[in-house]
Motif scaffolding. Structure first.
Motif: not given
Length: 296
Positions: A160, A182-185, A203-207, A234, A158
């Protein structure tokens, strides 16, 4: 993420109130004279906890075990004029060996958190934080037959980051609020489709909204309590669900080099597991400060 049912809300509010009470209960110290503010404060701490048991012709039965945990914490605190920069590394690894079962992982963690602040008032700072979190080796669910892999090196990982506002009373007491985080997994191909990453992707992007709090205090002579709290929601995926991570470290000082250590670590994260994640560690071990420095 974890659904906000009534039980969760009560538990979350309880943890939040406990943390708030601890923050508000810190006694105000009257400064008799002005002392210089350190420019750099550095503390590196190494902890090794070892457990062992052996049985031979023991009527009550038993299983030979050997277990060891190594933890390294590294803190860097920098202050100059209106600038404040805090960096903390938390890393640890542990193994246990049981006769007829072999080795089992008991701890596996790497976390780097850095927080830069520009002072705006007495205790408030404009801030920007970056957090990296992962593990070193593959983990398994041993309740399955055959054992099922559940994590791997950098999978998940992760990253962030985001701007916010930091309230900082001291190096041992602060809360950072980042409403645009912003968080990248990241996952490898084996775990594609898990940890909130879509099937076929890595990958997955969340805000979302991120709140991080830290509080460390001596609750009595030679007894130190450290609290670390992180809350995340999120905006892009079920914002009503909340990720919550809380860790408490209780350290009892026996002498300069030996300490008793208790860790309680709880995580709510529906993307990683639909159930409560809980980890507890208790042991007596060697505690060594390998880098302790204060410069003005």
């Amino acid at each position: 993420m974890f659904k906000t049912n009534p039980t969760f809300r009560y538990l979350f509010l309880t943890l939040f109130l406990v943390f708030s009470i601890a923050v508000n209960s810190q006694q105000k110290k009257v400064e008799k004279k002005k002392v210089p503010v350190p420019k750099w404060k550095i503390l590196g701490r190494f902890t090794f906890i070892f457990n062992q048991s052996a049985f031979s012709n023991w009527a009550a039965g038993g299983q030979n075990t050997v277990a060891g945990n190594v933890t390294i914490n590294y803190d860097f605190n920098y202050k100059k004029n209106k600038w404040n920069w805090d960096t903390r590394l938390i890393t640890g690894y542990g193994l246990s060996y049981l006769t007829a079962k072999g080795y089992r992982k008991t701890d596996d963690r790497f976390e780097l958190n850095t927080l830069l602040g520009l002072k705006s008032s007495k205790y408030w700072f404009f801030s920007y934080f970056t957090n990296i979190k992962t593990q070193y080796t593959r983990g398994f669910d041993y309740s399955k037959t055959p054992e099922l892999p559940v994590s791997d090196f950098l999978s998940p990982a992760y990253l962030s980051f985001g701007p916010g506002m930091l309230w900082k009373k001291s190096d041992n007491l602060n809360i950072n609020i980042a409403p645009a985080t912003a968080r990248l997994t990241f996952v490898n191909d084996i775990f594609s489709g898990k940890f909130g990453v879509d099937k076929g992707k890595n990958t997955a992007l969340s805000l979302g909204f991120n709140l991080a709090g830290y509080y460390k205090t001596n609750i009595m002579t030679n007894v130190e309590l450290e609290n670390i709290l992180t809350v995340y929601s999120d905006y892009l995926n079920k914002p009503q669900n909340i990720d919550l991570e809380y860790q408490a470290n209780l350290r009892f000082k026996v002498n300069k080099s030996i300490k008793m250590h208790i860790t309680v670590h709880t995580i709510f994260d529906d993307n990683a597991s639909g159930r409560l994640q809980y980890r507890e560690l208790f042991g007596l071990g060697i505690n060594y400060s390998f880098h302790e420095k204060v410069t003005y």
